[in-house]
Design a protein around this motif. Structure first.
Motif, PDB file in Angstrom:
ATOM      1  N   ALA A   1       8.456  43.190  -7.121  1.00  0.00           N
ATOM      2  CA  ALA A   1       7.980  41.718  -6.584  1.00  0.00           C
ATOM      3  C   ALA A   1       7.821  40.938  -7.661  1.00  0.00           C
ATOM      4  CB  ALA A   1       6.726  41.994  -5.558  1.00  0.00           C
ATOM      5  N   ALA A   2       6.998  41.251  -8.544  1.00  0.00           N
ATOM      6  CA  ALA A   2       6.701  40.402  -9.804  1.00  0.00           C
ATOM      7  C   ALA A   2       7.989  40.123 -10.593  1.00  0.00           C
ATOM      8  CB  ALA A   2       5.862  41.074 -10.703  1.00  0.00           C
ATOM      9  N   LEU A   3       8.817  41.086 -10.665  1.00  0.00           N
ATOM     10  CA  LEU A   3      10.261  40.868 -11.377  1.00  0.00           C
ATOM     11  C   LEU A   3      10.956  39.881 -10.663  1.00  0.00           C
ATOM     12  CD1 LEU A   3      11.805  41.859 -13.737  1.00  0.00           C
ATOM     13  CD2 LEU A   3      12.766  43.614 -12.314  1.00  0.00           C
ATOM     14  N   ILE A   4      11.165  39.926  -9.367  1.00  0.00           N
ATOM     15  CA  ILE A   4      11.861  39.091  -8.304  1.00  0.00           C
ATOM     16  C   ILE A   4      11.161  37.666  -8.652  1.00  0.00           C
ATOM     17  CG2 ILE A   4      12.418  38.597  -6.240  1.00  0.00           C
ATOM     18  CD1 ILE A   4      12.794  41.651  -5.647  1.00  0.00           C
ATOM     19  N   ALA A   5       9.974  37.551  -8.755  1.00  0.00           N
ATOM     20  CA  ALA A   5       9.522  36.362  -8.602  1.00  0.00           C
ATOM     21  C   ALA A   5       9.580  35.660 -10.229  1.00  0.00           C
ATOM     22  CB  ALA A   5       7.990  36.492  -8.614  1.00  0.00           C
ATOM     23  N   ILE A   6       9.674  36.458 -11.234  1.00  0.00           N
ATOM     24  CA  ILE A   6       9.856  36.014 -12.567  1.00  0.00           C
ATOM     25  C   ILE A   6      11.398  35.560 -12.640  1.00  0.00           C
ATOM     26  CG2 ILE A   6      10.065  36.702 -15.001  1.00  0.00           C
ATOM     27  CD1 ILE A   6       7.644  38.180 -14.598  1.00  0.00           C
ATOM     28  N   VAL A   7      12.203  36.500 -12.241  1.00  0.00           N
ATOM     29  CA  VAL A   7      13.732  35.975 -12.167  1.00  0.00           C
ATOM     30  C   VAL A   7      13.939  34.650 -11.511  1.00  0.00           C
ATOM     31  CG1 VAL A   7      16.086  36.783 -11.403  1.00  0.00           C
ATOM     32  CG2 VAL A   7      14.432  38.275 -12.662  1.00  0.00           C
ATOM     33  N   ARG A   8      13.150  34.758 -10.191  1.00  0.00           N
ATOM     34  CA  ARG A   8      13.528  33.474  -9.474  1.00  0.00           C
ATOM     35  C   ARG A   8      13.014  32.153  -9.964  1.00  0.00           C
ATOM     36  NH1 ARG A   8      13.192  32.654  -3.188  1.00  0.00           N
ATOM     37  NH2 ARG A   8      14.123  30.518  -3.262  1.00  0.00           N
ATOM     38  N   ILE A   9      12.099  32.240 -10.751  1.00  0.00           N
ATOM     39  CA  ILE A   9      11.360  31.178 -11.389  1.00  0.00           C
ATOM     40  C   ILE A   9      11.925  30.379 -12.498  1.00  0.00           C
ATOM     41  CG2 ILE A   9       9.533  30.204 -12.872  1.00  0.00           C
ATOM     42  CD1 ILE A   9       7.596  32.011 -10.982  1.00  0.00           C
ATOM     43  N   ALA A  10      12.807  31.723 -13.251  1.00  0.00           N
ATOM     44  CA  ALA A  10      13.390  31.430 -14.415  1.00  0.00           C
ATOM     45  C   ALA A  10      14.996  30.904 -14.070  1.00  0.00           C
ATOM     46  CB  ALA A  10      13.821  32.581 -15.362  1.00  0.00           C
ATOM     47  N   THR A  11      15.290  31.088 -12.920  1.00  0.00           N
ATOM     48  CA  THR A  11      16.848  30.605 -12.667  1.00  0.00           C
ATOM     49  C   THR A  11      16.672  29.166 -11.769  1.00  0.00           C
ATOM     50  OG1 THR A  11      16.584  31.844 -10.411  1.00  0.00           O
ATOM     51  CG2 THR A  11      18.012  32.838 -11.863  1.00  0.00           C
ATOM     52  N   ASP A  12      15.363  29.008 -11.150  1.00  0.00           N
ATOM     53  CA  ASP A  12      15.328  27.693 -10.622  1.00  0.00           C
ATOM     54  C   ASP A  12      14.924  26.705 -11.621  1.00  0.00           C
ATOM     55  OD1 ASP A  12      15.669  28.538  -8.021  1.00  0.00           O
ATOM     56  OD2 ASP A  12      13.639  28.723  -7.517  1.00  0.00           O
ATOM     57  N   SER A  13      14.211  27.071 -12.531  1.00  0.00           N
ATOM     58  CA  SER A  13      13.957  26.160 -13.750  1.00  0.00           C
ATOM     59  C   SER A  13      15.002  25.874 -14.561  1.00  0.00           C
ATOM     60  CB  SER A  13      12.668  26.511 -14.672  1.00  0.00           C
ATOM     61  OG  SER A  13      13.159  27.752 -15.286  1.00  0.00           O
ATOM     62  N   ASN A  14      15.966  26.774 -15.063  1.00  0.00           N
ATOM     63  CA  ASN A  14      17.109  26.559 -15.584  1.00  0.00           C
ATOM     64  C   ASN A  14      18.218  25.865 -14.938  1.00  0.00           C
ATOM     65  OD1 ASN A  14      16.176  27.876 -17.950  1.00  0.00           O
ATOM     66  ND2 ASN A  14      17.029  29.643 -17.362  1.00  0.00           N
ATOM     67  N   SER A  15      18.337  25.932 -13.685  1.00  0.00           N
ATOM     68  CA  SER A  15      19.276  25.090 -12.635  1.00  0.00           C
ATOM     69  C   SER A  15      19.009  23.933 -12.795  1.00  0.00           C
ATOM     70  CB  SER A  15      19.679  26.134 -11.572  1.00  0.00           C
ATOM     71  OG  SER A  15      18.570  25.955 -10.620  1.00  0.00           O
ATOM     72  N   ALA A  16      17.678  23.422 -12.621  1.00  0.00           N
ATOM     73  CA  ALA A  16      17.556  22.033 -12.049  1.00  0.00           C
ATOM     74  C   ALA A  16      17.645  21.057 -13.330  1.00  0.00           C
ATOM     75  CB  ALA A  16      15.867  22.051 -11.812  1.00  0.00           C
ATOM     76  N   GLU A  17      18.394  20.355 -13.014  1.00  0.00           N
ATOM     77  CA  GLU A  17      18.835  19.354 -14.209  1.00  0.00           C
ATOM     78  C   GLU A  17      18.505  17.911 -13.735  1.00  0.00           C
ATOM     79  OE1 GLU A  17      23.257  19.053 -14.635  1.00  0.00           O
ATOM     80  OE2 GLU A  17      23.410  21.057 -14.831  1.00  0.00           O
ATOM     81  N   GLN A  18      17.159  17.709 -14.166  1.00  0.00           N
ATOM     82  CA  GLN A  18      16.289  16.462 -13.743  1.00  0.00           C
ATOM     83  C   GLN A  18      16.376  15.766 -15.024  1.00  0.00           C
ATOM     84  OE1 GLN A  18      12.706  17.768 -12.743  1.00  0.00           O
ATOM     85  NE2 GLN A  18      13.245  18.797 -10.871  1.00  0.00           N
ATOM     86  N   GLU A  19      16.614  14.426 -14.805  1.00  0.00           N
ATOM     87  CA  GLU A  19      16.325  13.317 -15.852  1.00  0.00           C
ATOM     88  C   GLU A  19      15.290  12.763 -15.765  1.00  0.00           C
ATOM     89  OE1 GLU A  19      19.074   9.954 -15.684  1.00  0.00           O
ATOM     90  OE2 GLU A  19      20.858  11.376 -15.719  1.00  0.00           O
ATOM     91  N   VAL A  20      14.382  12.717 -16.980  1.00  0.00           N
ATOM     92  CA  VAL A  20      13.040  12.343 -17.107  1.00  0.00           C
ATOM     93  C   VAL A  20      13.120  10.710 -17.467  1.00  0.00           C
ATOM     94  CG1 VAL A  20      10.920  12.783 -18.201  1.00  0.00           C
ATOM     95  CG2 VAL A  20      12.189  14.635 -17.595  1.00  0.00           C
ATOM     96  N   ALA A  21      12.353  10.228 -16.774  1.00  0.00           N
ATOM     97  CA  ALA A  21      12.290   8.776 -17.110  1.00  0.00           C
ATOM     98  C   ALA A  21      10.901   8.586 -18.013  1.00  0.00           C
ATOM     99  CB  ALA A  21      12.285   7.781 -15.685  1.00  0.00           C
ATOM    100  N   THR A  22      11.084   7.813 -19.074  1.00  0.00           N
ATOM    101  CA  THR A  22      10.095   7.585 -20.009  1.00  0.00           C
ATOM    102  C   THR A  22       9.621   6.176 -20.268  1.00  0.00           C
ATOM    103  OG1 THR A  22      11.591   7.479 -22.003  1.00  0.00           O
ATOM    104  CG2 THR A  22      10.446   9.825 -21.284  1.00  0.00           C
ATOM    105  N   VAL A  23       8.334   5.998 -20.361  1.00  0.00           N
ATOM    106  CA  VAL A  23       7.997   4.322 -20.338  1.00  0.00           C
ATOM    107  C   VAL A  23       7.751   3.961 -21.641  1.00  0.00           C
ATOM    108  CG1 VAL A  23       6.172   2.935 -19.675  1.00  0.00           C
ATOM    109  CG2 VAL A  23       6.926   4.689 -18.221  1.00  0.00           C
ATOM    110  N   THR A  24       8.578   3.187 -22.402  1.00  0.00           N
ATOM    111  CA  THR A  24       8.179   2.508 -23.393  1.00  0.00           C
ATOM    112  C   THR A  24       8.302   1.202 -23.313  1.00  0.00           C
ATOM    113  OG1 THR A  24      10.758   2.311 -23.754  1.00  0.00           O
ATOM    114  CG2 THR A  24       9.587   4.394 -24.520  1.00  0.00           C
ATOM    115  N   TRP A  25       7.577   0.627 -24.603  1.00  0.00           N
ATOM    116  CA  TRP A  25       7.681  -1.051 -24.753  1.00  0.00           C
ATOM    117  C   TRP A  25       8.425  -1.520 -25.846  1.00  0.00           C
ATOM    118  CZ3 TRP A  25       6.075  -4.600 -27.897  1.00  0.00           C
ATOM    119  CH2 TRP A  25       5.835  -5.890 -27.369  1.00  0.00           C
TER     120      TRP A  25
END
Length: 185
Positions: free
Chosen positions: A93-117
């Motif tokens: 169960a721990a191995l499955i959770a680790i694999v699932r977290i790793a695949t979800d974090s790698n597949s998410a292509e999110q753009e991060v907005a930054t605040v600059t002045w």
């Protein structure tokens, strides 16, 4: 003689004592038991005079050595499979959770907005897209601080009506005042 005589403790003491008190009166069952006990004691004493202790020990050693020695086979301990199965299931169960977290974090292509002045970008608090950013310094801590600042600003920018607009104007005037005092303009 009857082997199951119903004798009381007092009758039994009188039947098995070596000498009787002078005022003791025995009933028929106690007298018969006493006579049997005394005859057994006399026979045992006469047989004891002819007893050969060395012959008894020799016979015991011979009979004990002739009997096969009892050997005990060591038994294998019983294995309890339940803890092994439960620990294997937990590890899986721990191995499955680790694999699932790793695949979800790698597949998410999110753009991060930054605040600059930047004075040319329109003032403080402007959110720029990644294409508009020109990183002069690439530091992971700065990126985390920028993300946290952008998130806080997104939560804090709400429609504040008249008081909120005065607050925004006050913040901009304070920022300009700091820059003038630092002589960066």
């Amino acid at each position: 003689m009857n082997d199951n005589l119903p004798l009381t403790d007092n009758q039994l003491c009188l039947a098995t004592s070596r000498s009787l008190p002078a005022d003791a009166h025995l009933d028929s069952d106690t007298a018969a038991a006493r006579e049997s006990f005394l005859s057994l004691g006399t026979a045992t004493e006469s047989a004891a005079s002819r007893f050969d202790e060395a012959a008894l020990l020799a016979r015991l050693q011979q009979s004990c050595l002739q009997s096969p020695a009892v050997t005990l086979k060591p038994t294998e301990p019983k294995r309890d499979w339940l803890p092994l199965v439960l620990s294997g299931t937990l590890a899986l169960a721990a191995l499955i959770a680790i694999v699932r977290i790793a695949t979800d974090s790698n597949s998410a292509e999110q753009e991060v907005a930054t605040v600059t002045w930047s004075p040319s970008a329109g003032g403080a608090g402007t959110v720029l897209t990644p294409a508009q950013l020109t990183p002069a310094w690439n530091d992971a801590i700065d990126d985390e601080i920028a993300i946290a600042s952008a998130t806080l600003q997104q939560y804090s920018t709400r429609n504040h009506s008249f008081d909120g607009s005065l607050l925004n104007i006050n913040d901009r005037l304070e920022a300009l005042s700091q820059e003038l005092s630092n002589e960066t303009l």
